[in-house]
Design a protein around this motif. Structure first.
Motif, PDB file in Angstrom:
ATOM      1  N   MET A 107       0.838  -1.195   0.000  1.00 15.61           N
ATOM      2  CA  MET A 107       0.000   0.000   0.000  1.00 15.61           C
ATOM      3  C   MET A 107       0.875   1.249   0.000  1.00 15.61           C
ATOM      4  N   ARG A 108       0.493   2.230  -0.804  1.00 14.10           N
ATOM      5  CA  ARG A 108       1.252   3.474  -0.983  1.00 14.10           C
ATOM      6  C   ARG A 108       2.638   3.227  -1.585  1.00 14.10           C
ATOM      7  N   GLN A 109       2.708   2.175  -2.448  1.00 17.21           N
ATOM      8  CA  GLN A 109       4.025   1.833  -3.000  1.00 17.21           C
ATOM      9  C   GLN A 109       4.579   2.922  -3.917  1.00 17.21           C
ATOM     10  N   ALA A 110       3.702   3.751  -4.486  1.00 18.31           N
ATOM     11  CA  ALA A 110       4.169   4.945  -5.200  1.00 18.31           C
ATOM     12  C   ALA A 110       4.178   6.066  -4.168  1.00 18.31           C
ATOM     13  N   GLY A 111       5.363   6.519  -3.779  1.00 15.96           N
ATOM     14  CA  GLY A 111       5.352   7.547  -2.741  1.00 15.96           C
ATOM     15  C   GLY A 111       6.724   8.065  -2.386  1.00 15.96           C
ATOM     16  N   ARG A 112       6.739   8.829  -1.320  1.00 13.32           N
ATOM     17  CA  ARG A 112       7.916   9.646  -1.005  1.00 13.32           C
ATOM     18  C   ARG A 112       9.150   8.871  -0.578  1.00 13.32           C
ATOM     19  N   ASP A 165      -6.054   9.563  -5.515  1.00  5.57           N
ATOM     20  CA  ASP A 165      -6.306   9.716  -4.078  1.00  5.57           C
ATOM     21  C   ASP A 165      -7.789   9.496  -3.800  1.00  5.57           C
ATOM     22  N   ILE A 166      -8.088   9.061  -2.567  1.00  2.43           N
ATOM     23  CA  ILE A 166      -9.492   8.829  -2.210  1.00  2.43           C
ATOM     24  C   ILE A 166     -10.281  10.138  -2.151  1.00  2.43           C
ATOM     25  N   LEU A 167      -9.585  11.275  -2.087  1.00  2.00           N
ATOM     26  CA  LEU A 167     -10.294  12.548  -1.942  1.00  2.00           C
ATOM     27  C   LEU A 167     -10.589  13.229  -3.281  1.00  2.00           C
ATOM     28  N   TRP A 177      -8.204  20.649  -1.094  1.00  2.00           N
ATOM     29  CA  TRP A 177      -6.837  21.056  -1.374  1.00  2.00           C
ATOM     30  C   TRP A 177      -5.900  20.420  -0.368  1.00  2.00           C
ATOM     31  N   PHE A 178      -4.609  20.360  -0.683  1.00  2.00           N
ATOM     32  CA  PHE A 178      -3.627  19.768   0.219  1.00  2.00           C
ATOM     33  C   PHE A 178      -2.672  20.844   0.708  1.00  2.00           C
ATOM     34  N   VAL A 179      -2.435  20.885   2.009  1.00  2.00           N
ATOM     35  CA  VAL A 179      -1.481  21.815   2.587  1.00  2.00           C
ATOM     36  C   VAL A 179      -0.181  21.039   2.810  1.00  2.00           C
ATOM     37  N   GLY A 234      -7.277  -0.756  -9.463  1.00  2.00           N
ATOM     38  CA  GLY A 234      -7.917   0.553  -9.305  1.00  2.00           C
ATOM     39  C   GLY A 234      -8.481   0.646  -7.893  1.00  2.00           C
ATOM     40  N   PHE A 235      -8.868   1.813  -7.452  1.00  2.00           N
ATOM     41  CA  PHE A 235      -9.357   1.924  -6.075  1.00  2.00           C
ATOM     42  C   PHE A 235     -10.220   3.168  -5.888  1.00  2.00           C
ATOM     43  N   ALA A 236     -10.903   3.162  -4.752  1.00  2.00           N
ATOM     44  CA  ALA A 236     -11.618   4.353  -4.289  1.00  2.00           C
ATOM     45  C   ALA A 236     -11.711   4.278  -2.772  1.00  2.00           C
ATOM     46  N   ILE A 278      -0.703  -0.240  -8.391  1.00  2.00           N
ATOM     47  CA  ILE A 278      -1.947   0.426  -7.983  1.00  2.00           C
ATOM     48  C   ILE A 278      -1.957   1.825  -8.577  1.00  2.00           C
ATOM     49  N   LEU A 279      -3.085   2.116  -9.199  1.00  2.00           N
ATOM     50  CA  LEU A 279      -3.346   3.433  -9.765  1.00  2.00           C
ATOM     51  C   LEU A 279      -2.854   4.535  -8.826  1.00  2.00           C
ATOM     52  N   PHE A 280      -2.142   5.506  -9.352  1.00  2.00           N
ATOM     53  CA  PHE A 280      -1.802   6.674  -8.545  1.00  2.00           C
ATOM     54  C   PHE A 280      -2.941   7.687  -8.649  1.00  2.00           C
TER      55      PHE A 280
HETATM   56  O1  CP3 Z   1      -0.984   3.252  -2.854  1.00  2.00           O
HETATM   57  C1  CP3 Z   1      -0.553   3.926  -3.824  1.00  2.00           C
HETATM   58  O2  CP3 Z   1       0.654   3.965  -4.111  1.00  2.00           O
HETATM   59  C2  CP3 Z   1      -1.547   4.610  -4.729  1.00  2.00           C
HETATM   60  C3  CP3 Z   1      -1.888   5.963  -4.445  1.00  2.00           C
HETATM   61  C4  CP3 Z   1      -2.656   6.374  -3.195  1.00  2.00           C
HETATM   62  C5  CP3 Z   1      -2.450   7.634  -2.586  1.00  2.00           C
HETATM   63  N1  CP3 Z   1      -3.388   7.786  -1.605  1.00  2.00           N
HETATM   64  C6  CP3 Z   1      -1.441   8.610  -2.996  1.00  2.00           C
HETATM   65  C7  CP3 Z   1      -1.024   9.669  -2.046  1.00  2.00           C
HETATM   66  C8  CP3 Z   1      -3.694   5.733  -2.501  1.00  2.00           C
HETATM   67  C9  CP3 Z   1      -4.274   4.341  -2.691  1.00  2.00           C
HETATM   68  C10 CP3 Z   1      -4.142   6.667  -1.510  1.00  2.00           C
HETATM   69  C11 CP3 Z   1      -5.283   6.375  -0.598  1.00  2.00           C
HETATM   70  C12 CP3 Z   1      -5.589   7.313   0.490  1.00  2.00           C
HETATM   71  N2  CP3 Z   1      -5.515   8.678   0.482  1.00  2.00           N
HETATM   72  C13 CP3 Z   1      -6.132   6.920   1.732  1.00  2.00           C
HETATM   73  C14 CP3 Z   1      -6.500   5.514   2.106  1.00  2.00           C
HETATM   74  C15 CP3 Z   1      -5.337   4.649   2.430  1.00  2.00           C
HETATM   75  C16 CP3 Z   1      -4.704   4.905   3.744  1.00  2.00           C
HETATM   76  O3  CP3 Z   1      -3.491   5.189   3.759  1.00  2.00           O
HETATM   77  O4  CP3 Z   1      -5.398   4.781   4.771  1.00  2.00           O
HETATM   78  C17 CP3 Z   1      -6.311   8.087   2.503  1.00  2.00           C
HETATM   79  C18 CP3 Z   1      -6.848   8.145   3.917  1.00  2.00           C
HETATM   80  C19 CP3 Z   1      -5.931   9.193   1.694  1.00  2.00           C
HETATM   81  C20 CP3 Z   1      -6.010  10.640   2.042  1.00  2.00           C
HETATM   82  C21 CP3 Z   1      -4.698  11.295   2.015  1.00  2.00           C
HETATM   83  N3  CP3 Z   1      -3.951  11.498   0.875  1.00  2.00           N
HETATM   84  C22 CP3 Z   1      -3.977  11.825   3.110  1.00  2.00           C
HETATM   85  C23 CP3 Z   1      -4.444  11.781   4.553  1.00  2.00           C
HETATM   86  C24 CP3 Z   1      -2.801  12.352   2.596  1.00  2.00           C
HETATM   87  C25 CP3 Z   1      -1.755  13.140   3.349  1.00  2.00           C
HETATM   88  C26 CP3 Z   1      -0.872  12.280   4.166  1.00  2.00           C
HETATM   89  C27 CP3 Z   1       0.444  12.060   3.495  1.00  2.00           C
HETATM   90  O5  CP3 Z   1       0.893  10.903   3.451  1.00  2.00           O
HETATM   91  O6  CP3 Z   1       1.008  13.057   3.042  1.00  2.00           O
HETATM   92  C28 CP3 Z   1      -2.766  12.099   1.194  1.00  2.00           C
HETATM   93  C29 CP3 Z   1      -1.712  12.467   0.264  1.00  2.00           C
HETATM   94  C30 CP3 Z   1      -1.136  11.392  -0.615  1.00  2.00           C
HETATM   95  N4  CP3 Z   1      -1.868  10.474  -1.315  1.00  2.00           N
HETATM   96  C31 CP3 Z   1       0.241  11.169  -0.888  1.00  2.00           C
HETATM   97  C32 CP3 Z   1       0.304  10.093  -1.789  1.00  2.00           C
HETATM   98  C33 CP3 Z   1       1.549   9.509  -2.417  1.00  2.00           C
HETATM   99  C34 CP3 Z   1       1.393  11.995  -0.332  1.00  2.00           C
HETATM  100  C35 CP3 Z   1       1.330  13.393  -0.847  1.00  2.00           C
HETATM  101  C36 CP3 Z   1       2.584  13.879  -1.554  1.00  2.00           C
HETATM  102  O7  CP3 Z   1       3.286  13.113  -2.226  1.00  2.00           O
HETATM  103  O8  CP3 Z   1       2.810  15.092  -1.443  1.00  2.00           O
END
Ligand code: CP3
Length: 344
Positions: free
Chosen positions: A25-30, A76-78, A89-91, A140-142, A72-74
């Protein structure tokens, strides 16, 4: 039915595969330098999610680096609240913000703009699909309606979703009406994702924890079932994974009543208990502690082995119990994959 050479689809069809397929989960990320590079160029996070070129690129990055069994699709749930006409918006450094929403205004939520607003997400899937290795599954996801609603009502993240729970008890008809609108938009969105090439759909209910049974039934089970029923009614047959994170004993009813094909487990779930409450043969996904992945070393190996041993008798997809954290060294991910793939 044959699922060609995709281990993850075999597991979701009920086969036990050893070693199990794995993704994170979140394999595409920081935690990935190549992600941070694209992220810096992308600017605004929402715009990033709506840029098919960039979103497809970061979806593929972890596949190239690690050869995970699923992409997994890049997105966000929002994004769904945006399609419903809300501002999101994101801060930087803080997380998501949403304009405050009073559930009694639920009839203002627009459900007819899903395909136009979220079309770019479908385009991301369309671009990723031909780039994937033959054995890699596209997910895909939501967000689930309850989890999405908590952000809408709270105006962002919150410690314990207290205002959302108050609103659910205080204005049940309006609250359930809001959840139905979110569910209908989400079903349409997931159908679009399947039409765009998603081979599995996952529903994230990240805030399913701590709900008393009557509330869990109203805000988690009913809206999730509504989504699954509508997706199936539209003719979509791909497997659906549900992730009611923190649901504890309520996993039992979730697994039996929502219509999902598999459940993703969180870190706190005891495997012996889960075995006793889940339907025979239902595939599970999970559920390594992200902190063990961060820690690495012997602790990571031992925890990996424990999870593998626990699920050896059931169709299992190896994953974390929640998202990977930005501080995880990529070597720890390689260590995890070696440990899993040594088995077999
Ligand atoms: O999993 C993946 O690699 C696919 C992409 C994905 C993201 N968000 C990218 C993202 C998925 C599946 C999500 C789901 C998501 N988003 C959830 C459910 C999963 C979970 O972790 O419980 C939730 C609650 C969110 C809402 C959300 N999006 C928050 C609370 C935040 C900020 C927290 C943070 O980690 O910064 C995000 C931002 C977000 N969504 C990032 C990523 C890679 C980080 C933002 C960035 O890169 O600047």
């Amino acid at each position: 039915m044959t699922h060609s050479n995709k281990p993850l689809l075999k597991v979701l069809a009920g086969e036990t595969v050893s070693p199990p397929p794995v993704w994170l989960m979140r394999q595409a990320g920081r935690y990935l330098a190549e992600y941070r590079e694209v992220r810096a160029r992308a600017g605004d996070f929402i715009k990033f999610c709506f840029s098919p070129d960039l979103a497809a690129e970061v979806t593929l990055q972890p596949i190239r680096r690690f050869g995970f069994d699923a992409a997994i699709l890049f997105a966000d749930i929002l994004l769904i609240p945006i399609a419903l006409g809300r501002k999101v918006w994101f801060v930087a450094g803080e997380g998501p913000r949403l304009e405050p929403f009073d559930v009694r205004q639920f009839e203002d939520l627009t459900t007819d703009t899903v395909r136009s607003v979220l079309g770019p997400v479908g385009e991301t899937l369309t671009r990723v699909k031909p780039e994937l290795p033959d054995e890699t599954t596209l997910i895909g996801f939501a967000g689930a309606p309850w989890t999405v609603a908590t952000y809408m009502v709270e105006g962002g993240g919150s410690k314990d979703r207290f205002s959302a729970r108050v609103a659910a008890w205080q204005h049940p008809e309006a609250f359930d009406g809001m959840l139905e609108r979110i569910a209908d938009a989400t079903a349409e969105y997931l159908v679009m994702q399947a039409e765009s090439g998603a081979e599995v759909l996952k529903i994230f209910d990240s805030w399913a924890e701590g709900l008393p049974e009557p509330l869990f039934e109203r805000v988690v089970i009913n809206p999730t079932k509504r989504i699954v029923d509508r997706v199936r009614a539209a003719g979509v047959t791909v497997p659906i994974i549900g992730f009611p994170r923190g649901a504890g004993s309520m996993y039992a009813r979730y697994a039996r009543e929502t219509g999902v094909n598999a459940v993703a487990l969180d870190t706190g779930m005891d495997p012996a208990y889960a075995q006793s409450i889940l339907p025979d043969g239902m595939p599970v996904q999970g559920h390594l502690d992200p902190a063990a992945l961060r820690a690495g070393g012997d602790a990571l190996d031992r925890e990996t082995d424990r999870i593998l041993d626990s699920w050896a008798g059931r169709p299992h997809i190896f994953n974390l119990g929640h998202g990977i954290t930005p501080d995880v060294p990529v070597d720890h991910v390689h260590q995890l994959l070696r440990r899993i793939r040594e088995r077999g």
